[in-house]
Design a protein around this motif. Structure first.
Motif, PDB file in Angstrom:
ATOM      1  N   LEU A 176      -4.112  -2.117  -3.328  1.00  0.00           N
ATOM      2  CA  LEU A 176      -5.355  -1.408  -3.623  1.00  0.00           C
ATOM      3  C   LEU A 176      -6.346  -2.340  -4.308  1.00  0.00           C
ATOM      4  N   LEU A 177      -5.860  -3.113  -5.272  1.00  0.00           N
ATOM      5  CA  LEU A 177      -6.723  -4.063  -5.979  1.00  0.00           C
ATOM      6  C   LEU A 177      -7.231  -5.142  -5.034  1.00  0.00           C
ATOM      7  N   ILE A 178      -6.344  -5.647  -4.176  1.00  0.00           N
ATOM      8  CA  ILE A 178      -6.740  -6.697  -3.221  1.00  0.00           C
ATOM      9  C   ILE A 178      -7.764  -6.170  -2.230  1.00  0.00           C
ATOM     10  N   PHE A 179      -7.516  -4.989  -1.672  1.00  0.00           N
ATOM     11  CA  PHE A 179      -8.435  -4.413  -0.690  1.00  0.00           C
ATOM     12  C   PHE A 179      -9.792  -4.111  -1.321  1.00  0.00           C
ATOM     13  N   LYS A 180      -9.768  -3.646  -2.580  1.00  0.00           N
ATOM     14  CA  LYS A 180     -11.020  -3.353  -3.283  1.00  0.00           C
ATOM     15  C   LYS A 180     -11.835  -4.622  -3.500  1.00  0.00           C
ATOM     16  N   SER A 181     -11.127  -5.717  -3.743  1.00  0.00           N
ATOM     17  CA  SER A 181     -11.809  -6.965  -4.105  1.00  0.00           C
ATOM     18  C   SER A 181     -12.348  -7.727  -2.904  1.00  0.00           C
ATOM     19  N   THR A 182     -11.876  -7.397  -1.688  1.00  0.00           N
ATOM     20  CA  THR A 182     -12.343  -8.116  -0.491  1.00  0.00           C
ATOM     21  C   THR A 182     -13.478  -7.363   0.169  1.00  0.00           C
ATOM     22  N   GLY A 183     -14.678  -7.825  -0.111  1.00  0.00           N
ATOM     23  CA  GLY A 183     -15.852  -7.196   0.486  1.00  0.00           C
ATOM     24  C   GLY A 183     -16.230  -5.888  -0.160  1.00  0.00           C
ATOM     25  N   TYR A 184     -15.476  -5.476  -1.175  1.00  0.00           N
ATOM     26  CA  TYR A 184     -15.741  -4.227  -1.894  1.00  0.00           C
ATOM     27  C   TYR A 184     -15.783  -3.016  -0.966  1.00  0.00           C
ATOM     28  N   VAL A 185     -14.965  -3.073   0.087  1.00  0.00           N
ATOM     29  CA  VAL A 185     -14.850  -1.941   1.014  1.00  0.00           C
ATOM     30  C   VAL A 185     -13.384  -1.805   1.414  1.00  0.00           C
ATOM     31  N   ILE A 186     -12.842  -0.596   1.335  1.00  0.00           N
ATOM     32  CA  ILE A 186     -11.518  -0.318   1.874  1.00  0.00           C
ATOM     33  C   ILE A 186     -11.771   0.359   3.213  1.00  0.00           C
ATOM     34  N   ASP A 187     -11.574  -0.395   4.302  1.00  0.00           N
ATOM     35  CA  ASP A 187     -11.955   0.114   5.614  1.00  0.00           C
ATOM     36  C   ASP A 187     -10.818   0.883   6.283  1.00  0.00           C
ATOM     37  N   ARG A 188     -11.070   1.281   7.528  1.00  0.00           N
ATOM     38  CA  ARG A 188     -10.098   2.104   8.249  1.00  0.00           C
ATOM     39  C   ARG A 188      -8.799   1.342   8.530  1.00  0.00           C
ATOM     40  N   LYS A 189      -8.890   0.041   8.805  1.00  0.00           N
ATOM     41  CA  LYS A 189      -7.693  -0.751   9.062  1.00  0.00           C
ATOM     42  C   LYS A 189      -6.812  -0.819   7.815  1.00  0.00           C
ATOM     43  N   GLU A 190      -7.450  -0.995   6.668  1.00  0.00           N
ATOM     44  CA  GLU A 190      -6.689  -1.059   5.415  1.00  0.00           C
ATOM     45  C   GLU A 190      -6.110   0.318   5.076  1.00  0.00           C
ATOM     46  N   GLY A 191      -6.845   1.375   5.408  1.00  0.00           N
ATOM     47  CA  GLY A 191      -6.310   2.723   5.242  1.00  0.00           C
ATOM     48  C   GLY A 191      -5.079   2.918   6.114  1.00  0.00           C
ATOM     49  N   ALA A 192      -5.122   2.368   7.336  1.00  0.00           N
ATOM     50  CA  ALA A 192      -3.975   2.459   8.244  1.00  0.00           C
ATOM     51  C   ALA A 192      -2.778   1.686   7.697  1.00  0.00           C
ATOM     52  N   VAL A 193      -3.040   0.580   6.989  1.00  0.00           N
ATOM     53  CA  VAL A 193      -1.955  -0.192   6.362  1.00  0.00           C
ATOM     54  C   VAL A 193      -1.249   0.672   5.311  1.00  0.00           C
ATOM     55  N   PHE A 194      -2.044   1.376   4.507  1.00  0.00           N
ATOM     56  CA  PHE A 194      -1.463   2.279   3.510  1.00  0.00           C
ATOM     57  C   PHE A 194      -0.581   3.335   4.178  1.00  0.00           C
ATOM     58  N   LEU A 195      -1.066   3.919   5.266  1.00  0.00           N
ATOM     59  CA  LEU A 195      -0.299   4.946   5.972  1.00  0.00           C
ATOM     60  C   LEU A 195       0.990   4.364   6.547  1.00  0.00           C
ATOM     61  N   GLY A 196       0.909   3.132   7.052  1.00  0.00           N
ATOM     62  CA  GLY A 196       2.102   2.482   7.586  1.00  0.00           C
ATOM     63  C   GLY A 196       3.147   2.247   6.505  1.00  0.00           C
ATOM     64  N   ILE A 197       2.690   1.816   5.321  1.00  0.00           N
ATOM     65  CA  ILE A 197       3.613   1.599   4.201  1.00  0.00           C
ATOM     66  C   ILE A 197       4.251   2.920   3.777  1.00  0.00           C
ATOM     67  N   TYR A 198       3.468   3.993   3.825  1.00  0.00           N
ATOM     68  CA  TYR A 198       4.025   5.305   3.459  1.00  0.00           C
ATOM     69  C   TYR A 198       5.141   5.702   4.424  1.00  0.00           C
ATOM     70  N   ALA A 199       4.942   5.431   5.719  1.00  0.00           N
ATOM     71  CA  ALA A 199       5.970   5.749   6.710  1.00  0.00           C
ATOM     72  C   ALA A 199       7.251   4.956   6.426  1.00  0.00           C
TER      73      ALA A 199
END
Length: 319
Positions: A278-301
């Motif tokens: 979350l910290l890394i995604f926030k710090s890169t471009g200051y946007v958590i985009d759809r691809k990064e959201g999909a990464v979170f969902l994948g980790i949850y699975a």
């Protein structure tokens, strides 16, 4: 038994629209109150909204601790923190990319630091006793004080005071609906899982955590849809800190919780990994985009699969 399961299914179906509609009312009221009071959406999200949406965890976990089932509380708290980032924030960002202001990056660092220190303490101590619980509560109060002091005036958009009573009423009605709906949902999940013979810890870790995190999910999605992205982010961060410090602290004060480190170390590792991402995604471009959201969902699975396969043996949790 079949009739009881039918009732649980009905409660499950009914509770979801109740929570969704209540969240819509709640988010409107809180955002307007924030502007009326000259407080930023982020502060409202990290304090009032986070505490409000964490009430299901507080009520359920405090009761579980009181009746000598601290394993349920531990599973729910850790599971909820993982669910909040991986599932809630993941879905929120897939629906609408989350734009982050540079000034809000620090809160992500604080979020990761708090969860890391709390996890180390729990693992090293084999749980948390009453003194540790009091320390957690004090730490949470200091965290709130710091957050309000630092972020109070960031992105403030002041509006008139007309409709103040109406907005307060919306907040209270919305919050009441969220709590009632969440309670029905949790009861239905526990009833169904108990009927199927699933262990308490696994129920709390995977199913109960989803039920108690549904308010965060509803509020964050509604906030994202309405464009209140900083409130959505503040809600996630604030809820996780509230769960780890405030709710775990109160749970331990009611009754000390002893946890075998081997039981929860994998789940804590998932929680800290997600917090770091979350910290890394926030710090890169200051946007958590759809691809990064999909990464979170994948980790949850992956988290769900690992937890089910390992069985998350509840015998390692005892009072």
């Amino acid at each position: 038994m079949p009739s009881e399961m039918t009732l649980d299914v009905l409660l499950f179906i009914i509770s979801i629209p109740v929570i969704l509609k209540s969240s819509d009312v709640f988010i409107e009221g809180t955002s307007k109150l924030a502007k009326m009071l000259g407080v930023s959406d982020f502060v409202i999200g990290i304090t009032i909204v986070a505490l409000g949406t964490s009430l299901p965890e507080l009520a359920s976990d405090s009761y579980a601790s009181y009746i000598d089932h601290g394993n349920i509380a531990a599973g729910d708290i850790i599971g909820s923190n993982i669910t909040n980032i991986a599932l809630v924030l993941g879905l929120t960002c897939v629906i609408r990319p989350l734009t982050v202001k540079h000034t809000e990056i620090y809160s992500g660092k604080m979020h990761l630091l708090i969860l890391t220190l709390a996890s180390i303490f729990i693992l090293a101590s084999g749980g948390i006793g009453r003194i540790g619980g009091i320390a957690f509560i004090i730490a949470y109060i200091l965290y709130l004080w710091h957050s309000v002091r630092v972020y109070r005036e960031i992105g403030v958009e002041t509006i008139g005071k007309d409709g103040f009573i109406k907005n307060v009423s919306e907040v209270l009605i919305g919050l009441a609906g969220i709590l009632i709906g969440a309670r029905f949902l949790v009861n239905s999940i526990i009833g169904l899982s108990t009927a199927l013979g699933v262990s308490e810890y696994l129920i709390a870790l995977l199913l109960m955590s989803i039920g108690t995190s549904l308010p965060e999910l509803s509020v964050s999605i509604q906030a994202a849809r309405k464009g209140y992205m900083t409130m959505a982010l503040g809600n996630i961060i604030g809820s996780n800190v509230a769960n780890m410090l405030w709710i775990f602290g109160i749970t331990a004060v009611i009754r000390p919780v002893n946890i075998a480190s081997g039981v929860i170390v994998v789940q804590l590792a998932f929680m800290l990994l997600l917090s770091a991402l979350l910290l890394i995604f926030k710090s890169t471009g200051y946007v958590i985009d759809r691809k990064e959201g999909a990464v979170f969902l994948g980790i949850y699975a992956v988290f769900v699969l690992v937890s089910i396969i390992s069985g998350s043996n509840p015998t390692g949790l005892h009072q």
